[in-house]
Design a protein around this motif. Structure first.
Motif, PDB file in Angstrom:
ATOM      1  N   ASN A  58       0.766  -1.240   0.000  1.00  0.00           N
ATOM      2  CA  ASN A  58       0.000   0.000   0.000  1.00  0.00           C
ATOM      3  C   ASN A  58       0.803   1.300   0.000  1.00  0.00           C
ATOM      4  O   ASN A  58       0.275   2.333  -0.424  1.00  0.00           O
ATOM      5  CB  ASN A  58      -0.924   0.029   1.227  1.00  0.00           C
ATOM      6  CG  ASN A  58      -1.879  -1.133   1.263  1.00  0.00           C
ATOM      7  OD1 ASN A  58      -2.892  -1.146   0.566  1.00  0.00           O
ATOM      8  ND2 ASN A  58      -1.569  -2.137   2.087  1.00  0.00           N
ATOM      9  N   LEU A  59       2.041   1.277   0.495  1.00  0.00           N
ATOM     10  CA  LEU A  59       2.714   2.545   0.777  1.00  0.00           C
ATOM     11  C   LEU A  59       3.975   2.801  -0.031  1.00  0.00           C
ATOM     12  O   LEU A  59       4.450   3.941  -0.069  1.00  0.00           O
ATOM     13  CB  LEU A  59       3.049   2.628   2.282  1.00  0.00           C
ATOM     14  CG  LEU A  59       1.876   2.420   3.254  1.00  0.00           C
ATOM     15  CD1 LEU A  59       2.372   2.497   4.699  1.00  0.00           C
ATOM     16  CD2 LEU A  59       0.780   3.447   3.005  1.00  0.00           C
ATOM     17  N   VAL A  60       4.568   1.779  -0.614  1.00  0.00           N
ATOM     18  CA  VAL A  60       5.828   1.973  -1.344  1.00  0.00           C
ATOM     19  C   VAL A  60       5.709   1.445  -2.768  1.00  0.00           C
ATOM     20  O   VAL A  60       4.879   0.580  -3.071  1.00  0.00           O
ATOM     21  CB  VAL A  60       7.020   1.292  -0.629  1.00  0.00           C
ATOM     22  CG1 VAL A  60       7.234   1.895   0.745  1.00  0.00           C
ATOM     23  CG2 VAL A  60       6.823  -0.218  -0.537  1.00  0.00           C
ATOM     24  N   GLN A  61       6.555   1.971  -3.628  1.00  0.00           N
ATOM     25  CA  GLN A  61       6.569   1.571  -5.032  1.00  0.00           C
ATOM     26  C   GLN A  61       7.263   0.222  -5.197  1.00  0.00           C
ATOM     27  O   GLN A  61       8.135  -0.147  -4.403  1.00  0.00           O
ATOM     28  CB  GLN A  61       7.296   2.625  -5.867  1.00  0.00           C
ATOM     29  CG  GLN A  61       6.719   4.020  -5.778  1.00  0.00           C
ATOM     30  CD  GLN A  61       7.592   5.062  -6.455  1.00  0.00           C
ATOM     31  OE1 GLN A  61       8.438   4.726  -7.292  1.00  0.00           O
ATOM     32  NE2 GLN A  61       7.401   6.327  -6.103  1.00  0.00           N
ATOM     33  N   ALA A  62       6.876  -0.511  -6.237  1.00  0.00           N
ATOM     34  CA  ALA A  62       7.559  -1.762  -6.561  1.00  0.00           C
ATOM     35  C   ALA A  62       9.021  -1.463  -6.878  1.00  0.00           C
ATOM     36  O   ALA A  62       9.339  -0.467  -7.524  1.00  0.00           O
ATOM     37  CB  ALA A  62       6.875  -2.438  -7.746  1.00  0.00           C
ATOM     38  N   GLY A  63       9.902  -2.316  -6.411  1.00  0.00           N
ATOM     39  CA  GLY A  63      11.329  -2.119  -6.650  1.00  0.00           C
ATOM     40  C   GLY A  63      11.942  -1.018  -5.815  1.00  0.00           C
ATOM     41  O   GLY A  63      12.998  -0.478  -6.170  1.00  0.00           O
ATOM     42  N   CYS A  64      11.303  -0.669  -4.708  1.00  0.00           N
ATOM     43  CA  CYS A  64      11.833   0.399  -3.852  1.00  0.00           C
ATOM     44  C   CYS A  64      13.154  -0.008  -3.216  1.00  0.00           C
ATOM     45  O   CYS A  64      13.480  -1.202  -3.118  1.00  0.00           O
ATOM     46  CB  CYS A  64      10.821   0.744  -2.754  1.00  0.00           C
ATOM     47  SG  CYS A  64      10.703  -0.514  -1.463  1.00  0.00           S
TER      48      CYS A  64
END
Length: 689
Positions: free
Chosen positions: A165-171
């Motif tokens: 919910n809170l971070v982008q994929a590949g963060c």
């Protein structure tokens, strides 16, 4: 929302929860937390700094704005590191309101409020969107959600939610991954913390109940400063095994899982205990590692970083198992979303995710619910038991009527074995009564000790069959005690029972003395040291209000600490500062004591240690503090069974330049509260004539 804090009533030998008032100073709770220890942990701070600066640089190299999500921000230190590294915006999430308010003040004080947004919520309640807490998802995830067990603060569910919910994929994630390690050992010392051992009482043998021997024990982790457990006190049966790892930069699952590691037994012995710790890779390459390994795993043990917010863990196998050198074994660890537990097999199951895990150790005998691990160790301490048996033998009479006042004590059982005519015992709970009953039944002594689930002030002559008490005995031990002098509730019980004591009755112990020692701590001082500019990083992590809590409130009372885990040097001789005469009733007026404690060794005096010594007879004493002589260098050996009281000075006193340095002390025992008030100052004593 209402909140409660614990409260101990030493006079009544009880504890309860008291509802906080609106004026309750939660900043004192912040001061009492381990923030000072974390902020003084240079190794942790530097590793996080390197990891954060690297993550920000990698995102910038991709030509992206750097949006950071800091879950569990605490004082805001990691968020300020991220902005200093060049992050464009940081969302700092902190669920505890007073800490969030402190973080907001700290961020503002350091000039970062334009780029750091404090969100006072649990991370699983944070929303993203135009009207949400976060305007966009983050591409850098920074967390400090770990405890001694790694996952005990809910790290896995928090990571799982954040990735969904809170971070982008590949963060980018700091830390990037974690690994959990374990080593199987045999250890009489550690095993004595969970298993009741047979006891010899003048030729008779007291055996533990089968229900206790076959019990899997308490499921809670035993966190300990494993560096202070001597390597010669255990025998490694396995190498150090990597049990599992978690990659925090990818989707994380909080589903129950089991992992295993196969090994060849290094030696023969009884597989009893698993020692466990973890480390963190702060970057994807694994070049920056923050390790929780005990010092004896280091080539140079003195280089191991010290910390108290993260320690090591001891897990006890459900039952001892004999293994042979060269045998192929498999050590398994299971975890849910908050805790770990270990088991030993002869085969090697594959790592699995499952809805139902193999059973977690759970106490079925009640003993592990009545006796905590230090208490098990105390009961299993042969030298201590011998002292009580010798003292009992010297005071018992053939026609004696004994009454024991302690929680879950075996003293009344020993009194019966030594020939007391009648033995009674007051138990504070039905569960402790049931545990002692198990011991009696397992040794064909059922009915030999009458266990009464009542308070001392409720006891009447009818309970004793019309008899008068000839020997009143206690260890004293009470499960509600926090500080050493809280066990003076034995004295209040003795006072309540005055009308039932024979004129020539013996009270064992006869008296107790409060002992005092000035010390220099090797590391423990860090947990109460002022936190101005954070070591290794140019920000001020503590706001003025929180700092005042640390500097002033914390120095006004003693705290319980198990000092065998925290080395210190004695700077003075141990000194008796107060005496409590159990042969007499509790006085109506306060008892006061003042004096000077000469400082004999040079060093930095961080505070004083206080403990109780119980004088069973004129020549037999049991100590809850020092259990051996102080070395010429000032090294101390402390009891592993009881916590000592530590009074930290507001700032350390340098004693190196004053041969007449002394600690001035003042103590007052208030009989109405059953507590000891104290005050200290550093003085220069008069020169010796």
């Amino acid at each position: 929302m209402r909140s409660f804090c614990g409260r101990v009533d030493p006079a009544a030998g009880a504890s309860d929860l008291a509802e906080d008032s609106e004026e309750y100073d939660h900043h004192q709770e912040i001061a009492r937390s381990c923030y000072a220890d974390m902020l003084h942990d240079h190794d942790r701070n530097e590793k996080y700094r390197q990891g954060i600066f690297g993550a920000v640089a990698r995102v910038k190299a991709r030509g992206q704005k750097v949006i950071v999500l800091d879950i569990g921000t605490g004082t805001g230190l990691l968020s300020m590191m991220a902005v200093s590294a060049g992050a464009d915006l940081c969302y700092a999430v902190e669920v505890f309101r007073p800490t969030a308010e402190a973080a907001r003040c700290i961020v503002e004080k350091n000039g970062f409020s334009d780029k750091i947004k404090i969100i006072n919520k649990h991370s699983t309640e944070v929303t993203v969107g135009p009207d949400g807490d976060m305007q966009m998802k983050a591409n850098v995830l920074v967390t400090e959600l770990f405890d001694t067990e790694l996952i005990g603060e809910g790290a896995l569910p928090s990571y799982e939610h954040a990735h969904l919910n809170l971070v982008q994929a590949g963060c980018e994630a700091v830390p990037h991954r974690a690994r959990v390690y374990a080593q199987l050992v045999e250890s009489e010392l550690l095993w004595s913390w969970t298993q009741l051992q047979p006891v010899e009482v003048e030729g008779a043998r007291l055996v533990p109940p089968p229900a206790v021997v076959g019990c899997a024990g308490a499921h809670s982790v035993c966190d300990v400063q494993l560096s202070q457990v001597p390597p010669d006190s255990f025998t490694p049966l396995s190498p150090v095994c990597t049990m599992f790892s978690v990659d925090f930069s990818k989707a994380v699952s909080s589903a129950p899982q089991c992992h295993s590691s196969q090994f060849v037994a290094r030696s023969s012995g009884g597989a009893q205990v698993v020692l466990s710790w973890w480390d963190l890779d702060m970057d994807p390459s694994g070049a920056v590692v923050c390790s929780m390994a005990p010092s004896w795993t280091y080539a140079k043990p003195e280089t191991a970083p010290w910390r108290d917010h993260w320690m090591q863990s001891v897990y006890f196998l459900p039952a001892e198992r004999k293994v042979k050198e060269g045998e192929v074994l498999s050590l398994s660890v299971c975890h849910d979303d908050y805790s770990l537990w270990y088991s030993l097999q002869t085969d090697s199951p594959t790592d699995t995710k499952m809805d139902v895990l193999p059973s977690r150790p759970c106490c079925s005998c009640r003993a592990h619910l009545v006796w905590n691990r230090p208490r098990f160790g105390e009961i299993n301490d042969r030298r201590r038991t011998e002292s009580y048996v010798r003292a009992l033998r010297s005071v018992l009479r053939d026609d004696g009527v004994c009454l024991s006042v302690s929680d879950g004590s075996l003293l009344p059982v020993y009194a019966h074995m030594l020939g007391a005519k009648k033995v009674f015992s007051l138990e504070n709970s039905r569960m402790s009564k049931q545990v002692v009953e198990q011991v009696l039944e397992s040794n064909a002594m059922k009915g030999s000790v009458e266990l009464l689930e009542i308070r001392a002030d409720q006891l009447t002559s009818e309970h004793l069959g019309g008899e008068m008490i000839s020997v009143l005995l206690g260890e004293p031990y009470f499960s509600t005690s926090l500080l050493p002098w809280h066990s003076l509730s034995f004295w209040y019980s003795r006072t309540a029972l005055a009308g039932l004591l024979r004129a020539d009755a013996t009270v064992l112990p006869r008296s107790a003395t409060l002992q005092l020692l000035a010390v220099e701590f090797q590391d423990l001082w860090r947990i109460r040291a002022p936190c101005g500019t954070c070591e290794g990083f140019d920000v001020t992590p503590m706001d003025e209000m929180v700092q005042r809590s640390l500097d002033f409130r914390e120095s006004r009372e003693a705290e319980p600490h198990p000092l065998w885990e925290y080395p210190c040097r004695a700077l003075s001789h141990p000194t008796e500062v107060m005496t409590f005469d159990f042969t007499q009733c509790v006085p109506e007026q306060p008892i006061s004591s003042q004096g000077l404690l000469p400082v004999l060794r040079t060093g930095r005096c961080h505070g004083v240690v206080l403990w109780m010594e119980y004088h069973l007879t004129d020549d037999i004493t049991v100590s809850g503090g020092l259990v051996g002589p102080i070395s010429d260098q000032g090294d101390c050996e402390w009891s592993r069974h009881r916590k000592q009281g530590v009074y930290f000075f507001t700032s350390p006193w340098d004693t190196s330049g004053d041969e007449r340095a002394a600690v001035s002390y003042s103590f007052t025992f208030d009989p109405c509260e059953g507590d000891v008030k104290m005050a200290f100052s550093m003085e220069s004593r008069d020169p010796t004539p």
